[in-house]
Design an enzyme around this catalytic site. Sequence first.
Site, PDB file in Angstrom:
ATOM      1  N   GLU A   1       0.772  -1.242   0.000  1.00 11.04           N
ATOM      2  CA  GLU A   1       0.000   0.000   0.000  1.00 11.04           C
ATOM      3  C   GLU A   1       0.808   1.301   0.000  1.00 11.04           C
ATOM      4  OE1 GLU A   1      -2.826   0.137   3.159  1.00 11.04           O
ATOM      5  OE2 GLU A   1      -3.900  -1.642   2.513  1.00 11.04           O
TER       6      GLU A   1
ATOM      7  N   GLU B   1      -6.068  -7.984   1.142  1.00 14.51           N
ATOM      8  CA  GLU B   1      -6.651  -7.599   2.430  1.00 14.51           C
ATOM      9  C   GLU B   1      -8.078  -7.162   2.182  1.00 14.51           C
ATOM     10  OE1 GLU B   1      -4.747  -4.652   5.004  1.00 14.51           O
ATOM     11  OE2 GLU B   1      -2.790  -5.437   4.427  1.00 14.51           O
TER      12      GLU B   1
HETATM   13  C1  BGP Z   1      -4.252  -1.705   5.790  1.00 15.56           C
HETATM   14  C2  BGP Z   1      -2.911  -2.157   6.280  1.00 15.56           C
HETATM   15  C3  BGP Z   1      -2.953  -3.133   7.398  1.00 15.56           C
HETATM   16  C4  BGP Z   1      -4.080  -2.929   8.385  1.00 15.56           C
HETATM   17  C5  BGP Z   1      -5.388  -2.573   7.720  1.00 15.56           C
HETATM   18  C6  BGP Z   1      -6.466  -2.155   8.664  1.00 15.56           C
HETATM   19  O1  BGP Z   1      -4.142  -0.446   5.226  1.00 15.56           O
HETATM   20  O2  BGP Z   1      -2.183  -2.747   5.227  1.00 15.56           O
HETATM   21  O3  BGP Z   1      -1.685  -3.155   7.981  1.00 15.56           O
HETATM   22  O4  BGP Z   1      -3.740  -2.140   9.430  1.00 15.56           O
HETATM   23  O5  BGP Z   1      -5.230  -1.557   6.766  1.00 15.56           O
HETATM   24  O6  BGP Z   1      -6.294  -0.822   9.005  1.00 15.56           O
HETATM   25  P1  BGP Z   1      -6.497  -0.278  10.460  1.00 15.56           P
HETATM   26  O7  BGP Z   1      -5.619  -1.141  11.309  1.00 15.56           O
HETATM   27  O8  BGP Z   1      -6.053   1.146  10.416  1.00 15.56           O
HETATM   28  O9  BGP Z   1      -7.931  -0.412  10.754  1.00 15.56           O
END
Ligand code: BGP
Length: 467
Positions: A160, A374
């Site tokens: 990302e 994800e």
């Molecule tokens: C994505 C990342 C993850 C994870 C996820 C959820 O952007 O790659 O590492 O953190 O988001 O985000 P958050 O933890 O801010 O809810």
Amino acid sequence: MMNFPKDFIFGAATAAYQAEGAVKEDGRGPCYWDEYLEKTKNFDPNPASDFYHQYKDDLALCKEFGINGIRISISWARILPNGTGEINPKGIEFYNNLINECLANGVEPFVTLHHFDTPLSLYHKGDWLCEEMIDAFEVFAKICFENFGDRVKKWVTINEPWSLAAGQYLIGHFPPNIHYDLGKAAQAMHNMVYAHARVVNLYKSMNLDGEIGIIHILEPKFPITDTPGNIKAAKYEHTFCNRFMLESTINGEYKPETLALVQDVLAQNDGEIVIRDEEIAVMKEAAQKIDFLGINYYASHWMEEYHGKSQIVHNGTGTKGTSIYAIAGTGKRVSNPNVPTTDWDWAIYPEGLHFMIMEIVNDFGFKKPIYITENGVGVKEVLDNGTVDDQARIDYIRGHMEAILKANEEGANVKGYFLWSLMDVFSWTNGYNKRYGLIYIDFETQKRYIKKSAHWYKELAESLTLK
Ligand code: BGP
């Protein structure tokens, strides 16, 4: 009723910093989050989900619950404690053991080289804004390929670029906590794609028997109503966040109109970007060579025209309705009353995932495999009788799986899905009350509990049928 291809990966995702803990063990060097969290005391990233010590149990659970793929990332500072220089043998040993354990359980490891966790020394030199970082990343990648490339068949260069750059230089909730510097954000994004390209070309020159790609967060932007101003705001955000990254990865270069739009946004924000011809040449080569694209998708955004100063309020507590996101020169995100949101104001909209996949397939003509690397929903959860009734997560996954299968019917080649996250993990700017896992973690005792969604996921993986 819809069927998945037989070889579909029903995966789950983790990232080193968010799952491992053990930040000071076995010779690991510091990364910038350690310094920042020690200073701010916002959250304690240690022991997170204690994956460093409990990975064997967690992989046994993967096997038990039909999870046949896992995203892990390699902590750069575990391998090279100073970012460059001497290799830490204990770091190599840990990832050797972890990878072997994945394979022993029939869980294919998708390994990311950079998941937000630059070693501290390189961070202080400028992180993705400095050339030394890019050179060092290539060296680190080579060490990983040499040590683990015989068994790891799926590599991800960077996780990302947009979220990282936005977190560091625009929203400011990631160190170095700079706000509204769109020039730095765009430069970091470009530099990350260039670094990715160098590593793809390196990997391919090593003739290893595996595949390599990059992961982009892709959140479509829709006008809240079809006025010219709102349409323009959506187009600007979509181009800056999504197209800028997709073109650089898939085509290896930016379209003139994309670059012009990015330059326009930067001009309105006193920013600039430098893109060199020799970087584009490297990116074009890599664009031919990448094997797959990873998409992280959580939410879609609705845009309204906006002519004020940039203003962002990050909802890091799960207090619904507290987010503000308005950028000078692009537009303002507003809520769509017809679309449900999480407590963190993330719009739940599976159609947005279908939309992005089809844009990649139809607009870009991308026919290589796509993995949804994800996707998931953050919820405040409590343990009840040794489990969590997370029907909301099941509904969320089902909706997004439907979107994927529909895209495949329309010509896409989505070959796998990784739920964020395997177990509850540390969330960068939200701490521990935003839970995403199939497995509940009691962060006091580090005991694991199986949520209802894990049983549902197992059934889905075993039947290959979405009812
Ligand atoms: C994505 C990342 C993850 C994870 C996820 C959820 O952007 O790659 O590492 O953190 O988001 O985000 P958050 O933890 O801010 O809810």
